[in-house]
Enzyme design. Structure first.
Site, PDB file in Angstrom:
ATOM      1  N   ARG A 191     143.724 145.168  15.776  1.00 11.21           N
ATOM      2  CA  ARG A 191     142.317 144.852  15.375  1.00 11.21           C
ATOM      3  C   ARG A 191     141.717 145.948  14.537  1.00 11.21           C
ATOM      4  NH1 ARG A 191     143.961 141.084  17.254  1.00 11.21           N
ATOM      5  NH2 ARG A 191     143.356 139.640  18.774  1.00 11.21           N
ATOM      6  N   SER A 220     135.212 137.879  20.930  1.00 12.61           N
ATOM      7  CA  SER A 220     135.259 139.195  21.691  1.00 12.61           C
ATOM      8  C   SER A 220     134.460 140.324  21.092  1.00 12.61           C
ATOM      9  CB  SER A 220     136.757 139.588  21.646  1.00 12.61           C
ATOM     10  OG  SER A 220     137.412 138.531  22.026  1.00 12.61           O
ATOM     11  N   GLU A 259     134.707 145.420  18.726  1.00  8.31           N
ATOM     12  CA  GLU A 259     135.281 144.716  17.812  1.00  8.31           C
ATOM     13  C   GLU A 259     134.609 144.169  16.582  1.00  8.31           C
ATOM     14  OE1 GLU A 259     138.411 142.060  19.419  1.00  8.31           O
ATOM     15  OE2 GLU A 259     137.866 140.528  17.787  1.00  8.31           O
TER      16      GLU A 259
HETATM   17  C1  FAD Z   1     134.205 132.051  18.733  1.00  7.33           C
HETATM   18  C2  FAD Z   1     134.998 133.072  18.032  1.00  7.33           C
HETATM   19  C3  FAD Z   1     136.347 133.327  18.289  1.00  7.33           C
HETATM   20  C4  FAD Z   1     137.134 134.545  17.543  1.00  7.33           C
HETATM   21  N1  FAD Z   1     138.261 134.554  18.009  1.00  7.33           N
HETATM   22  C5  FAD Z   1     139.060 135.758  17.583  1.00  7.33           C
HETATM   23  C6  FAD Z   1     140.446 135.660  17.708  1.00  7.33           C
HETATM   24  O1  FAD Z   1     141.158 134.934  18.631  1.00  7.33           O
HETATM   25  N2  FAD Z   1     141.169 136.801  17.005  1.00  7.33           N
HETATM   26  C7  FAD Z   1     140.365 137.428  16.084  1.00  7.33           C
HETATM   27  O2  FAD Z   1     141.179 138.552  15.754  1.00  7.33           O
HETATM   28  N3  FAD Z   1     139.172 137.514  15.820  1.00  7.33           N
HETATM   29  C8  FAD Z   1     138.436 136.284  16.493  1.00  7.33           C
HETATM   30  N4  FAD Z   1     137.128 136.291  16.125  1.00  7.33           N
HETATM   31  C9  FAD Z   1     136.603 137.137  15.069  1.00  7.33           C
HETATM   32  C10 FAD Z   1     136.456 136.776  13.484  1.00  7.33           C
HETATM   33  O3  FAD Z   1     136.888 135.470  13.574  1.00  7.33           O
HETATM   34  C11 FAD Z   1     137.529 137.334  12.748  1.00  7.33           C
HETATM   35  O4  FAD Z   1     137.199 138.737  12.758  1.00  7.33           O
HETATM   36  C12 FAD Z   1     137.390 137.099  11.191  1.00  7.33           C
HETATM   37  O5  FAD Z   1     138.493 137.467  10.395  1.00  7.33           O
HETATM   38  C13 FAD Z   1     135.953 137.365  10.784  1.00  7.33           C
HETATM   39  O6  FAD Z   1     136.055 136.421   9.384  1.00  7.33           O
HETATM   40  P1  FAD Z   1     134.604 136.461   8.673  1.00  7.33           P
HETATM   41  O7  FAD Z   1     134.803 135.982   7.183  1.00  7.33           O
HETATM   42  O8  FAD Z   1     133.479 135.721   9.533  1.00  7.33           O
HETATM   43  O9  FAD Z   1     133.987 137.945   8.547  1.00  7.33           O
HETATM   44  P2  FAD Z   1     132.436 138.630   8.546  1.00  7.33           P
HETATM   45  O10 FAD Z   1     132.055 138.552  10.053  1.00  7.33           O
HETATM   46  O11 FAD Z   1     131.873 137.978   7.397  1.00  7.33           O
HETATM   47  O12 FAD Z   1     132.918 140.141   8.076  1.00  7.33           O
HETATM   48  C14 FAD Z   1     133.619 140.862   9.165  1.00  7.33           C
HETATM   49  C15 FAD Z   1     133.746 142.238   8.474  1.00  7.33           C
HETATM   50  O13 FAD Z   1     134.725 142.258   7.540  1.00  7.33           O
HETATM   51  C16 FAD Z   1     134.244 142.511   6.394  1.00  7.33           C
HETATM   52  N5  FAD Z   1     134.637 141.690   5.159  1.00  7.33           N
HETATM   53  C17 FAD Z   1     134.602 140.335   5.183  1.00  7.33           C
HETATM   54  N6  FAD Z   1     135.165 139.669   4.045  1.00  7.33           N
HETATM   55  C18 FAD Z   1     135.434 140.719   3.556  1.00  7.33           C
HETATM   56  C19 FAD Z   1     136.397 140.855   1.985  1.00  7.33           C
HETATM   57  N7  FAD Z   1     136.363 139.699   1.557  1.00  7.33           N
HETATM   58  N8  FAD Z   1     136.562 142.108   1.756  1.00  7.33           N
HETATM   59  C20 FAD Z   1     136.289 143.169   2.493  1.00  7.33           C
HETATM   60  N9  FAD Z   1     135.463 143.177   3.458  1.00  7.33           N
HETATM   61  C21 FAD Z   1     135.253 141.900   4.090  1.00  7.33           C
HETATM   62  C22 FAD Z   1     132.646 142.414   6.466  1.00  7.33           C
HETATM   63  O14 FAD Z   1     131.842 143.416   5.566  1.00  7.33           O
HETATM   64  C23 FAD Z   1     132.668 142.778   7.969  1.00  7.33           C
HETATM   65  O15 FAD Z   1     132.518 144.466   8.090  1.00  7.33           O
HETATM   66  C24 FAD Z   1     136.458 135.165  16.488  1.00  7.33           C
HETATM   67  C25 FAD Z   1     134.977 135.087  16.451  1.00  7.33           C
HETATM   68  C26 FAD Z   1     134.339 133.971  16.938  1.00  7.33           C
HETATM   69  C27 FAD Z   1     133.071 133.619  16.370  1.00  7.33           C
END
Ligand code: FAD
Length: 338
Positions: free
Chosen positions: A164, A238, A334
């Site tokens: 992570r 998480s 995380e």
């Molecule tokens: C129900 C649920 C289940 C989940 N299960 C998992 C799992 O099994 N495994 C896992 O690893 N994660 C899991 N996650 C966490 C999440 O899905 C991941 O971290 C995902 O990659 C976040 O994507 P996002 O576009 O929503 O990012 P955001 O929440 O929009 O951003 C997250 C971070 O990344 C940065 N960011 C986003 N996009 C960019 C970009 N294009 N360039 C630079 N920085 C950027 C943001 O500034 C922020 O700091 C889960 C979340 C939920 C709600």
């Protein structure tokens, strides 16, 4: 390109907490980013890159610029008899991309089905599930530097992927927008069914011959059953990472708590489940106002409706403190906190 002012981020974070962006710009092409960032106005303001908001907790407004990544597109850029290279826009939905791969028989991401969020965020914390991490299929990450306005190319090694973790959470945190990710996928699947839960689900489904579709379906079924749906109850998956501790510390803890589960990582360290530690401290199902700990998943903090980000963060800090008092282990977040 539409530039919104005083824009609510409530719909743009899966915790569903209220926060306001002073400016909000959806970015559909890299050229828009270049054009927008030329203005001097932004130089003195904080900037936040947002994907689908599924790994962020807003504890305050963004008194600056939010750049919402909506750069789309999935293109085959190279292909051999054995492999395929796909260039994917950072604003593509992750699960849609996984389904595209499964549909085309491109192997490598099927265990990562239904993880919320965007493709651009997938390298940031090196998303992982059911024995697979995205680092295994990332060839290259292409990102726009928000200050120097350069397009940077990161090889897999440059990304410094960890559990992570990546360089995007450290040296480059808040400095880049990942505009494309290049994935290298296989046409000859190696199925990852090491996780007992996954094997059991495949058995329940009556799968005799493994396929990418069967694996992704099994993962989808498990996740739908086990994880709270952010559309129904605010959460970001998480909240904490599973702590990795030295073997000696684990052995001492195991003497005191014989039921302590663990997964080996290296010869000299083990990972222990944060959910178990939190549950042992009595937090599972705890609720205070609208902030709480999910009743089935102790690792998932939830917003039952009107909790603020600050209330959720305060609760998370009390959980960390109590886990430390009982087990001598500090949990690491995380979720990204703004
Ligand atoms: C129900 C649920 C289940 C989940 N299960 C998992 C799992 O099994 N495994 C896992 O690893 N994660 C899991 N996650 C966490 C999440 O899905 C991941 O971290 C995902 O990659 C976040 O994507 P996002 O576009 O929503 O990012 P955001 O929440 O929009 O951003 C997250 C971070 O990344 C940065 N960011 C986003 N996009 C960019 C970009 N294009 N360039 C630079 N920085 C950027 C943001 O500034 C922020 O700091 C889960 C979340 C939920 C709600």
């Amino acid at each position: 390109m539409p530039l919104e002012e005083h824009y609510s981020l409530k719909k743009h974070n899966t915790f569903g907490v209220e926060a306001c962006a002073r400016y909000f710009a959806p970015i559909r092409q890299m050229e828009e980013l270049e054009e927008l960032l030329i203005a001097d106005l932004w130089k003195s303001m904080p900037t936040l890159v947002l994907g689908e908001g599924s790994n962020i907790l807003f504890t305050r407004d963004v008194d600056g610029l939010v750049l919402k990544n909506e750069i789309k597109g999935i293109a085959v850029i190279r292909e051999t008899a054995d492999e395929v290279w796909l260039k994917v826009g950072g604003g593509e939905n992750w699960h849609r991309f996984v389904m595209f791969c499964v549909g085309n028989q491109y192997a490598g991401v099927e265990n990562l089905a239904l993880i919320p969020g965007s493709v651009g965020a997938s390298p940031v914390q090196n998303i992982g599930a059911y024995g697979v991490e995205v680092k295994e299929v990332i060839e290259k990450v292409v990102a726009w530097h928000l200050e120097t306005h350069e397009l940077l190319h990161f090889s897999n090694a440059d990304c410094a992927f960890g559990y992570r973790d990546s360089v995007f959470k450290h040296a480059y945190q808040g400095r880049l927008m990942i505009v494309w990710v290049v994935f290298r996928l296989s046409k000859h699947p190696v199925f990852h069914t090491e996780y007992a839960a996954l094997r059991e689900e495949l058995e329940r489904m009556g799968v005799k011959t493994l396929s990418l579709k069967a694996i992704s379906e099994a993962v989808i079924r498990i996740r739908t059953r086990k994880l709270p749906d952010p559309a129904k109850i605010g959460n970001a998956g998480s909240f904490f990472k599973n702590p990795q501790i030295p073997l000696a510390q684990y052995q001492a803890l195991k003497q005191q708590f014989p039921d302590l589960p663990s997964f080996p990582v290296h010869a000299d360290s083990v990972k222990i489940p944060a959910a178990w530690l939190i549950e042992q401290c009595g937090w599972k199902g705890y609720r205070e106002g609208d902030a709480g700990v999910h009743s089935q998943q102790a690792l998932v903090l939830v917003n039952y409706g009107k909790a603020t980000g600050k209330q959720i963060l305060d609760l998370s800090e009390r959980i960390r403190q109590s886990v430390h008092e009982r087990f001598g282990v500090w949990l690491e977040r995380e979720v990204n906190v703004w």
